[in-house]
Motif scaffolding. Structure first.
Motif, PDB file in Angstrom:
ATOM      1  N   PHE A 121       0.830  -1.201   0.000  1.00  0.00           N
ATOM      2  CA  PHE A 121       0.000   0.000   0.000  1.00  0.00           C
ATOM      3  C   PHE A 121       0.870   1.258   0.000  1.00  0.00           C
ATOM      4  O   PHE A 121       0.605   2.205  -0.745  1.00  0.00           O
ATOM      5  CB  PHE A 121      -0.918  -0.003   1.222  1.00  0.00           C
ATOM      6  N   VAL A 122       1.891   1.280   0.838  1.00  0.00           N
ATOM      7  CA  VAL A 122       2.747   2.467   0.905  1.00  0.00           C
ATOM      8  C   VAL A 122       3.496   2.655  -0.413  1.00  0.00           C
ATOM      9  O   VAL A 122       3.543   3.760  -0.972  1.00  0.00           O
ATOM     10  CB  VAL A 122       3.740   2.343   2.080  1.00  0.00           C
ATOM     11  N   GLY A 163       0.895   3.490  -3.310  1.00  0.00           N
ATOM     12  CA  GLY A 163       0.321   4.818  -3.212  1.00  0.00           C
ATOM     13  C   GLY A 163       1.326   5.924  -3.445  1.00  0.00           C
ATOM     14  O   GLY A 163       0.972   7.018  -3.908  1.00  0.00           O
ATOM     15  N   THR A 164       2.588   5.638  -3.158  1.00  0.00           N
ATOM     16  CA  THR A 164       3.624   6.662  -3.299  1.00  0.00           C
ATOM     17  C   THR A 164       4.178   6.738  -4.710  1.00  0.00           C
ATOM     18  O   THR A 164       4.400   7.841  -5.233  1.00  0.00           O
ATOM     19  CB  THR A 164       4.780   6.382  -2.310  1.00  0.00           C
ATOM     20  N   TYR A 170      -3.896   9.097  -6.043  1.00  0.00           N
ATOM     21  CA  TYR A 170      -4.562   8.581  -4.843  1.00  0.00           C
ATOM     22  C   TYR A 170      -5.023   9.711  -3.920  1.00  0.00           C
ATOM     23  O   TYR A 170      -6.156   9.710  -3.427  1.00  0.00           O
ATOM     24  CB  TYR A 170      -3.633   7.644  -4.075  1.00  0.00           C
ATOM     25  N   LEU A 171      -4.148  10.669  -3.667  1.00  0.00           N
ATOM     26  CA  LEU A 171      -4.495  11.749  -2.742  1.00  0.00           C
ATOM     27  C   LEU A 171      -5.675  12.549  -3.265  1.00  0.00           C
ATOM     28  O   LEU A 171      -6.580  12.916  -2.502  1.00  0.00           O
ATOM     29  CB  LEU A 171      -3.281  12.665  -2.528  1.00  0.00           C
ATOM     30  N   GLU A 200       3.351  15.237   5.456  1.00  0.00           N
ATOM     31  CA  GLU A 200       4.157  14.104   5.055  1.00  0.00           C
ATOM     32  C   GLU A 200       5.082  13.661   6.183  1.00  0.00           C
ATOM     33  O   GLU A 200       5.439  14.465   7.040  1.00  0.00           O
ATOM     34  CB  GLU A 200       5.013  14.449   3.817  1.00  0.00           C
ATOM     35  N   VAL A 236       6.588  10.469   2.577  1.00  0.00           N
ATOM     36  CA  VAL A 236       5.348   9.809   2.188  1.00  0.00           C
ATOM     37  C   VAL A 236       4.181  10.540   2.822  1.00  0.00           C
ATOM     38  O   VAL A 236       4.217  10.840   4.026  1.00  0.00           O
ATOM     39  CB  VAL A 236       5.344   8.321   2.627  1.00  0.00           C
ATOM     40  N   ILE A 253      -1.386   8.262   3.242  1.00  0.00           N
ATOM     41  CA  ILE A 253      -1.004   6.918   2.798  1.00  0.00           C
ATOM     42  C   ILE A 253      -0.560   6.070   3.978  1.00  0.00           C
ATOM     43  O   ILE A 253      -0.909   4.886   4.077  1.00  0.00           O
ATOM     44  CB  ILE A 253       0.108   7.011   1.733  1.00  0.00           C
ATOM     45  N   TRP A 254       0.218   6.657   4.907  1.00  0.00           N
ATOM     46  CA  TRP A 254       0.611   5.920   6.116  1.00  0.00           C
ATOM     47  C   TRP A 254      -0.630   5.437   6.868  1.00  0.00           C
ATOM     48  O   TRP A 254      -0.685   4.296   7.333  1.00  0.00           O
ATOM     49  CB  TRP A 254       1.448   6.804   7.037  1.00  0.00           C
ATOM     50  N   THR A 289      -3.880   5.023   5.797  1.00  0.00           N
ATOM     51  CA  THR A 289      -4.705   4.022   5.117  1.00  0.00           C
ATOM     52  C   THR A 289      -3.982   2.674   5.024  1.00  0.00           C
ATOM     53  O   THR A 289      -4.605   1.614   5.159  1.00  0.00           O
ATOM     54  CB  THR A 289      -5.079   4.500   3.705  1.00  0.00           C
ATOM     55  N   ALA A 290      -2.666   2.695   4.816  1.00  0.00           N
ATOM     56  CA  ALA A 290      -1.909   1.450   4.719  1.00  0.00           C
ATOM     57  C   ALA A 290      -1.901   0.699   6.042  1.00  0.00           C
ATOM     58  O   ALA A 290      -2.152  -0.516   6.089  1.00  0.00           O
ATOM     59  CB  ALA A 290      -0.475   1.733   4.265  1.00  0.00           C
TER      60      ALA A 290
END
Length: 357
Positions: free
Chosen positions: A66-67, A70-71, A77-78, A305, A309, A313-314, A316-317
């Protein structure tokens, strides 16, 4: 040409109906992994490793994917998370999945527990059958049957080792060199396999996979087949005394089969109940995380961030990894139980694996 090769050729000439592999492969590897040709990594993940540790490793894999995804891959994604309520949709779906999964596991637990329920007559019959089996085993071994499952299996394995040693000694003066060679190879393989399995069983407590694993390493089916084959091929060279030892060895190996199956069944019930308990324990924090993110965090609530990252994302992952834990635990347990069940389908001298057919 070696004596072993000569013996194999002579045997095939005397009995052309015997498959060459049945003669050439009298001895086998001492572990199930080696006989199946599996790697250590696969065997550890599917069978040997702690189910909680394997579950944690799968959760870390999901978190990393996921990380990383998404990155570096899903650059939009954002934007989608801010405009399309992606986070709320994902975790509201996870809530429904967790509740459904827990309900399914509870149903499985009820089925397992119901197997132990029944009228008094059925319970008495089960008890009588168990005691009859223990008495019969006592007559064969000449000593009381241990109550601990690991000690029980170990006693049967060591008893078969003693019979194998007696068998080798009984044919020491036989005139048929080919017969002596095959018996020597067979008994050496059996003794080595018995020692390895007995060492793994020593001091083990029921409830751990190590007890079942050691039982699986002892391939009694192949040994029964070899006893039957050797007795049939060399019937004219076998004395009454040697034939008695052959029959005793076959009997103790035949006893080991249902004993291992019974202990495997008890282990399955034990593991399924443990699975139910662990999933119930994991479902509570998973529901809390999913509900907390759905209720209090939207895509617009997480900014900034960390380590390059986006924090969204952190969040949701890690949240998805935690909410996946009950399902991942189910996967890890079922992978082990299904593998054991597949490798112990047959009771008796039936070889289902291609590696030893």
């Amino acid at each position: 040409m070696s004596d072993e090769s000569t013996a194999s050729i002579q045997t095939r000439e005397e009995n052309p109906n015997v498959d060459a592999s049945d003669v050439d492969e009298i001895s086998t590897s001492n572990t199930m992994r080696e006989r199946a040709g599996e790697t250590r990594v696969k065997t550890w993940v599917v069978l040997d490793g702690s189910r909680l540790l394997v579950t944690g490793m799968m959760a870390l894999l999901i978190f990393g994917v996921f990380v990383f995804g998404g990155t570096f891959f899903y650059q939009h994604y954002l934007t989608d998370a801010l405009t399309a309520d992606t986070v709320e949709t994902v975790f509201s779906t996870m809530i429904a999945a967790i509740i459904t999964g827990v309900t399914l596991v509870l149903t499985i637990s009820q089925i397992v527990i119901s197997q132990e329920n029944g009228p008094l007559g059925d319970q008495h019959e089960r008890m009588s059958s168990t005691m009859d089996f223990r008495e019969y085993t006592k007559e064969l071994t000449g000593s009381p049957v241990p109550a601990d499952p690991s000690k029980f299996l170990r006693a049967l394995i060591l008893e078969s080792k003693d019979y194998a040693t007696n068998l080798r000694d009984s044919v020491a003066d036989n005139d048929n060199e080919t017969f002596r060679g095959e018996v020597a190879e067979f008994t050496d393989s059996l003794v080595e396999n018995a020692d390895a399995a007995a060492d793994r069983l020593k001091g083990r407590k029921f409830g751990s996979y190590t007890v079942v694993a050691a039982g699986l390493d002892y391939n009694y089916s192949w040994k029964i087949f070899q006893v039957e084959r050797i007795v049939d091929e060399y019937a004219d060279d076998i004395s009454d005394e040697t034939l008695t030892v052959f029959n005793d060895l076959k009997t103790i190996l035949s006893i080991f089969g249902p004993a291992r199956q019974h202990i495997k069944t008890l282990y399955f019930e034990w593991e399924l109940i443990s699975l139910s308990q662990n999933i119930l324990y994991l479902s509570v924090p998973a529901l809390i995380v999913a509900g907390f993110i759905t209720t209090y965090f939207g895509g617009s609530a997480i900014t900034g961030e960390s380590l390059g990252v986006p924090n969204l994302i952190w969040m949701t992952a890690s949240g998805f990894a935690v909410t996946s834990l009950p399902f991942l635990l189910l996967i890890s347990y079922i992978a082990r139980l299904a593998t054991i069940a597949k490798r112990t389908l047959a009771v008796g001298p039936f070889i289902l694996r291609d590696s030893q057919r």
